[in-house]
Design a protein around this motif. Structure first.
Motif, PDB file in Angstrom:
ATOM      1  N   TYR A 127      -1.956 123.626  52.358  1.00 57.79           N
ATOM      2  CA  TYR A 127      -0.790 123.074  51.692  1.00 57.79           C
ATOM      3  C   TYR A 127       0.029 122.172  52.615  1.00 57.79           C
ATOM      4  CZ  TYR A 127      -1.289 125.599  47.313  1.00 57.79           C
ATOM      5  OH  TYR A 127      -1.738 126.043  46.089  1.00 57.79           O
ATOM      6  N   GLU A 128       0.170 122.533  53.876  1.00 56.71           N
ATOM      7  CA  GLU A 128       0.932 121.690  54.798  1.00 56.71           C
ATOM      8  C   GLU A 128       0.277 120.325  54.972  1.00 56.71           C
ATOM      9  OE1 GLU A 128       1.285 123.985  58.315  1.00 56.71           O
ATOM     10  OE2 GLU A 128       2.873 125.292  57.529  1.00 56.71           O
ATOM     11  N   GLN A 129      -1.034 120.308  55.115  1.00 55.58           N
ATOM     12  CA  GLN A 129      -1.740 119.032  55.230  1.00 55.58           C
ATOM     13  C   GLN A 129      -1.652 118.233  53.932  1.00 55.58           C
ATOM     14  OE1 GLN A 129      -5.725 119.949  56.515  1.00 55.58           O
ATOM     15  NE2 GLN A 129      -5.037 120.949  58.405  1.00 55.58           N
ATOM     16  N   LEU A 130      -1.701 118.938  52.806  1.00 55.55           N
ATOM     17  CA  LEU A 130      -1.592 118.266  51.516  1.00 55.55           C
ATOM     18  C   LEU A 130      -0.216 117.629  51.349  1.00 55.55           C
ATOM     19  CD1 LEU A 130      -2.595 117.583  48.669  1.00 55.55           C
ATOM     20  CD2 LEU A 130      -1.860 119.876  47.949  1.00 55.55           C
ATOM     21  N   PHE A 131       0.848 118.352  51.699  1.00 61.16           N
ATOM     22  CA  PHE A 131       2.203 117.811  51.582  1.00 61.16           C
ATOM     23  C   PHE A 131       2.370 116.562  52.444  1.00 61.16           C
ATOM     24  CE2 PHE A 131       3.775 122.427  50.814  1.00 61.16           C
ATOM     25  CZ  PHE A 131       3.227 122.388  49.543  1.00 61.16           C
ATOM     26  N   GLN A 132       1.887 116.610  53.671  1.00 61.07           N
ATOM     27  CA  GLN A 132       2.004 115.465  54.567  1.00 61.07           C
ATOM     28  C   GLN A 132       1.217 114.267  54.046  1.00 61.07           C
ATOM     29  OE1 GLN A 132       0.836 116.775  58.478  1.00 61.07           O
ATOM     30  NE2 GLN A 132       2.457 118.318  58.613  1.00 61.07           N
ATOM     31  N   SER A 133       0.032 114.527  53.520  1.00 57.14           N
ATOM     32  CA  SER A 133      -0.796 113.442  52.993  1.00 57.14           C
ATOM     33  C   SER A 133      -0.138 112.778  51.787  1.00 57.14           C
ATOM     34  CB  SER A 133      -2.176 113.986  52.605  1.00 57.14           C
ATOM     35  OG  SER A 133      -2.958 112.995  51.981  1.00 57.14           O
ATOM     36  N   ILE A 134       0.467 113.574  50.919  1.00 58.15           N
ATOM     37  CA  ILE A 134       1.118 113.016  49.723  1.00 58.15           C
ATOM     38  C   ILE A 134       2.315 112.165  50.106  1.00 58.15           C
ATOM     39  CG2 ILE A 134       2.423 113.629  47.652  1.00 58.15           C
ATOM     40  CD1 ILE A 134       0.605 116.051  47.348  1.00 58.15           C
ATOM     41  N   LEU A 135       3.131 112.645  51.050  1.00 55.23           N
ATOM     42  CA  LEU A 135       4.319 111.893  51.454  1.00 55.23           C
ATOM     43  C   LEU A 135       3.965 110.579  52.147  1.00 55.23           C
ATOM     44  CD1 LEU A 135       6.723 114.721  52.698  1.00 55.23           C
ATOM     45  CD2 LEU A 135       6.865 113.385  50.595  1.00 55.23           C
ATOM     46  N   LYS A 136       2.791 110.525  52.766  1.00 58.03           N
ATOM     47  CA  LYS A 136       2.361 109.286  53.407  1.00 58.03           C
ATOM     48  C   LYS A 136       1.896 108.253  52.382  1.00 58.03           C
ATOM     49  CE  LYS A 136       0.885 111.300  57.827  1.00 58.03           C
ATOM     50  NZ  LYS A 136      -0.286 111.573  58.716  1.00 58.03           N
ATOM     51  N   ARG A 137       1.320 108.725  51.284  1.00 55.53           N
ATOM     52  CA  ARG A 137       0.735 107.807  50.305  1.00 55.53           C
ATOM     53  C   ARG A 137       1.651 107.522  49.113  1.00 55.53           C
ATOM     54  NH1 ARG A 137      -2.941 110.231  47.779  1.00 55.53           N
ATOM     55  NH2 ARG A 137      -2.885 112.304  48.746  1.00 55.53           N
ATOM     56  N   HIS A 138       2.633 108.414  48.865  1.00 59.93           N
ATOM     57  CA  HIS A 138       3.479 108.268  47.687  1.00 59.93           C
ATOM     58  C   HIS A 138       4.939 108.505  48.069  1.00 59.93           C
ATOM     59  CE1 HIS A 138      -0.053 108.335  44.990  1.00 59.93           C
ATOM     60  NE2 HIS A 138      -0.513 109.262  45.802  1.00 59.93           N
ATOM     61  N   LEU A 139       5.830 107.726  47.448  1.00 58.01           N
ATOM     62  CA  LEU A 139       7.248 107.954  47.641  1.00 58.01           C
ATOM     63  C   LEU A 139       7.662 109.177  46.849  1.00 58.01           C
ATOM     64  CD1 LEU A 139       8.659 104.317  47.349  1.00 58.01           C
ATOM     65  CD2 LEU A 139       8.314 105.659  49.431  1.00 58.01           C
ATOM     66  N   GLY A 140       8.479 110.025  47.452  1.00 58.38           N
ATOM     67  CA  GLY A 140       8.923 111.223  46.766  1.00 58.38           C
ATOM     68  C   GLY A 140       9.757 112.092  47.673  1.00 58.38           C
ATOM     69  N   GLU A 141      10.221 113.186  47.118  1.00 59.85           N
ATOM     70  CA  GLU A 141      11.029 114.134  47.870  1.00 59.85           C
ATOM     71  C   GLU A 141      10.129 115.090  48.644  1.00 59.85           C
ATOM     72  OE1 GLU A 141      14.304 114.440  48.209  1.00 59.85           O
ATOM     73  OE2 GLU A 141      14.775 112.691  46.979  1.00 59.85           O
TER      74      GLU A 141
END
Length: 252
Positions: free
Chosen positions: A68-82
């Motif tokens: 989950y930690e790697q997933l959260f970091q990957s999403i924030l790098k590719r998509h704008l969001g909170e």
């Protein structure tokens, strides 16, 4: 003979209506919401999602947390969001996951689960169900994302899932999880460790028994991520039967 010049009076009747009306700054509801988010230091609307799922036996806490930690970091790098905050409770054979973030981030988390479920039949998270998703929450209940392992079994006199309806079980689920979230909000300070793995000692009365988590995972009435994603992508415009019949109905 000279005539004195007098200032010419302006006829108010000839002035446009806009110049006679007081100029009051106006704003619409969207601007009001954007200003509200700006004051709360949020770029996007916040949403809270409650998930339950089964996990493979003897899975390590570190493996789930790292995923989950790697997933959260990957999403924030590719998509704008909170940023993601929340709580992950790891039971012996199931998990309870509370997530707080923007809608796009939560959408990407569900998509990643579906991709693993499709490509990896032995993925350690299976049978995920969405209990509820709260939209536009005013504030976060969690300042960070925490992981806690429920080590000691919580003893209960009876299994409520045998005597209660799904609605009653879900009501108890939401009441207990909100009580637990409020308890952590008041007691847990911002730190890398969070509540740790001692919740069964600090607040045993607030922990849900695992049979409730399993019951919700097996419920056919609850929506799974695939159904949620299909509904999310479905266009809002619905074609009525009167729009597809032939000949087209005439109006008089």
């Amino acid at each position: 003979m000279s005539f004195g010049s007098h200032p010419r009076k302006t006829n108010k009747k000839n002035l446009p209506l806009e110049s006679l009306m007081p100029q009051v700054p106006r704003s619409n509801y969207l601007q009001f919401q954007e200003e509200k988010q700006r004051l709360q230091l949020k770029k996007f609307l916040l949403h809270r999602m409650f998930l339950v799922a089964r996990i493979t036996a003897n899975i390590e806490k570190k493996d789930i947390a790292d995923y989950y930690e790697q997933l959260f970091q990957s999403i924030l790098k590719r998509h704008l969001g909170e940023a993601v905050t929340g709580l992950l409770l790891i039971y012996p054979t199931s998990i309870l996951h509370i997530l707080e973030s923007s809608s796009g981030t939560l959408y990407q988390i569900l998509l990643d689960y579906l991709s693993h479920k499709k490509d990896d039949m032995e993925f350690f998270i299976q049978g995920m169900k969405i209990i509820v998703m709260s939209h536009n929450i005013p504030t976060r209940l969690f300042m960070q994302w925490h992981v806690s392992v429920i080590k000691a079994p919580v003893m209960y006199l009876d299994d409520v899932t045998q005597t209660q309806s799904l609605q009653e079980v879900m009501t108890e689920f939401l009441i207990q999880t909100h009580k637990l979230a409020l308890h952590l909000f008041k007691t847990v300070k911002v730190s890398p460790k969070g509540p740790g793995d001692s919740l069964h000692q600090a607040a045993p009365e607030l922990l849900l028994p695992e049979q409730i988590i399993k019951y919700l995972c097996n419920s056919a009435e609850l929506m799974d991520p695939e159904g949620f994603i299909n509904m999310y992508n479905k266009p809002i415009h619905v074609i009525l039967d009167s729009e597809v019949v032939w000949p087209a109905p005439s109006r008089f």
